[in-house]
Design a protein around this motif. Sequence first.
Motif, PDB file in Angstrom:
ATOM      1  N   ASN A  81       0.797  -1.212   0.000  1.00  0.00           N
ATOM      2  CA  ASN A  81       0.000   0.000   0.000  1.00  0.00           C
ATOM      3  C   ASN A  81       0.843   1.282   0.000  1.00  0.00           C
ATOM      4  OD1 ASN A  81      -2.494   1.750   0.859  1.00  0.00           O
ATOM      5  ND2 ASN A  81      -0.960   2.068   2.469  1.00  0.00           N
ATOM      6  N   ALA A  82       1.996   1.257   0.651  1.00  0.00           N
ATOM      7  CA  ALA A  82       2.778   2.485   0.835  1.00  0.00           C
ATOM      8  C   ALA A  82       3.147   3.119  -0.504  1.00  0.00           C
ATOM      9  CB  ALA A  82       4.041   2.183   1.626  1.00  0.00           C
ATOM     10  N   GLY A  83       3.032   4.424  -0.559  1.00  0.00           N
ATOM     11  CA  GLY A  83       3.409   5.153  -1.765  1.00  0.00           C
ATOM     12  C   GLY A  83       3.544   6.625  -1.449  1.00  0.00           C
ATOM     13  N   ILE A  84       4.335   7.313  -2.242  1.00  0.00           N
ATOM     14  CA  ILE A  84       4.525   8.745  -2.017  1.00  0.00           C
ATOM     15  C   ILE A  84       4.441   9.505  -3.337  1.00  0.00           C
ATOM     16  CG2 ILE A  84       5.920   8.516   0.074  1.00  0.00           C
ATOM     17  CD1 ILE A  84       8.407   9.004  -1.651  1.00  0.00           C
ATOM     18  N   TYR A  85       3.989  10.735  -3.221  1.00  0.00           N
ATOM     19  CA  TYR A  85       4.119  11.721  -4.298  1.00  0.00           C
ATOM     20  C   TYR A  85       4.859  12.903  -3.696  1.00  0.00           C
ATOM     21  CZ  TYR A  85       3.195  15.780  -7.136  1.00  0.00           C
ATOM     22  OH  TYR A  85       3.365  16.928  -7.872  1.00  0.00           O
ATOM     23  N   GLY A 127      -4.503   5.355 -11.495  1.00  0.00           N
ATOM     24  CA  GLY A 127      -4.893   5.643 -12.869  1.00  0.00           C
ATOM     25  C   GLY A 127      -3.885   6.508 -13.588  1.00  0.00           C
ATOM     26  N   MET A 128      -2.999   7.157 -12.827  1.00  0.00           N
ATOM     27  CA  MET A 128      -1.975   8.000 -13.443  1.00  0.00           C
ATOM     28  C   MET A 128      -0.903   7.187 -14.154  1.00  0.00           C
ATOM     29  SD  MET A 128      -1.685  10.975 -10.525  1.00  0.00           S
ATOM     30  CE  MET A 128      -0.478  11.986 -11.399  1.00  0.00           C
ATOM     31  N   ASP A 154       5.345   7.469 -13.652  1.00  0.00           N
ATOM     32  CA  ASP A 154       6.256   6.386 -14.040  1.00  0.00           C
ATOM     33  C   ASP A 154       6.273   5.285 -12.989  1.00  0.00           C
ATOM     34  OD1 ASP A 154       6.864   7.996 -16.193  1.00  0.00           O
ATOM     35  OD2 ASP A 154       8.951   8.366 -15.610  1.00  0.00           O
ATOM     36  N   SER A 155       6.342   5.687 -11.720  1.00  0.00           N
ATOM     37  CA  SER A 155       6.442   4.692 -10.649  1.00  0.00           C
ATOM     38  C   SER A 155       5.203   3.818 -10.587  1.00  0.00           C
ATOM     39  CB  SER A 155       6.686   5.376  -9.299  1.00  0.00           C
ATOM     40  OG  SER A 155       5.520   6.035  -8.815  1.00  0.00           O
ATOM     41  N   LYS A 156       4.038   4.387 -10.875  1.00  0.00           N
ATOM     42  CA  LYS A 156       2.808   3.605 -10.808  1.00  0.00           C
ATOM     43  C   LYS A 156       2.668   2.663 -11.996  1.00  0.00           C
ATOM     44  CE  LYS A 156       1.498   4.807  -6.824  1.00  0.00           C
ATOM     45  NZ  LYS A 156       1.482   3.809  -5.742  1.00  0.00           N
ATOM     46  N   LEU A 157       3.229   3.052 -13.139  1.00  0.00           N
ATOM     47  CA  LEU A 157       3.310   2.113 -14.261  1.00  0.00           C
ATOM     48  C   LEU A 157       4.269   0.979 -13.925  1.00  0.00           C
ATOM     49  CD1 LEU A 157       2.939   1.083 -17.142  1.00  0.00           C
ATOM     50  CD2 LEU A 157       4.620   2.784 -17.897  1.00  0.00           C
ATOM     51  N   LEU A 158       5.398   1.317 -13.330  1.00  0.00           N
ATOM     52  CA  LEU A 158       6.400   0.292 -13.030  1.00  0.00           C
ATOM     53  C   LEU A 158       5.920  -0.684 -11.971  1.00  0.00           C
ATOM     54  CD1 LEU A 158       9.644   2.484 -13.063  1.00  0.00           C
ATOM     55  CD2 LEU A 158       8.804   0.950 -14.860  1.00  0.00           C
TER      56      LEU A 158
END
Length: 255
Positions: A81-85, A127-128, A154-158
Amino acid sequence: MARIFITGSTEGLGKAAALDLLDDGHEVVLHARNPSRAADLGALTDRAFGVVVGDLSSTKQTRALAEQVNALGRIDTVIHNAGIYIDPERVATAEGHPRTLAVNVLAPYLLTAEIERPARLIYISSGMLDDGNASLDDLDWTSRRWSGVQAYCDSKLLVATLAYAVARRWPDVIGNIVDPGWVPTRMGGPSASDDLTLGHTTQVWLAASAEPKATVSGGYWYHRHRREPIPAASDPGFQDALLDELNRLTGVRLP
């Protein structure tokens, strides 16, 4: 009853998912970035099966985190779940993208490789990812001018590509991807238009449900509806190339 580990579970979607799973009678292992954040869990600590601590922007701490999780015994489900912008106006370029890459991509990869293989894996994308750059050149942005938004896309695609790669390579594991929508968490901000509850119920459902749809691997889900991501994420050639690059960057090979 399932034992479920959720990264980034001191607030937002991770904490909401943890609360629902605890209410349903499951054993939940919570994760905090540091001891101070762990202390913020308060009474929730007493309900948890365990609390592990580690900063996912650090390869060393991420690998130590995997050891903490393994020491608790076999985990049935891991929710990445962890993620950052990172807002480029607030953080220096030199540290911005390496942290985005580390938390959003390298950490899920390392934890996948080093936590004893669970029955289910869930990766949180966005969705980004549709605006992600399907290239493995300069992942750590040492040559390009850094963009916080593009780095996040990019990170969410990867991470979605990683999830598809794992689902393909590990047929004994139920692996899925969730787009929680743009929800009003600390990261999403107060202007977010999606429902906060709907933002976490899909991963709760995928984590432990015995419903047939929740036990099929390789899905990309938005509010419990299956969708198709951009073609790059499901391209086996791009998946394998990504795994090779993540191995190069971390020194850890996915089994």
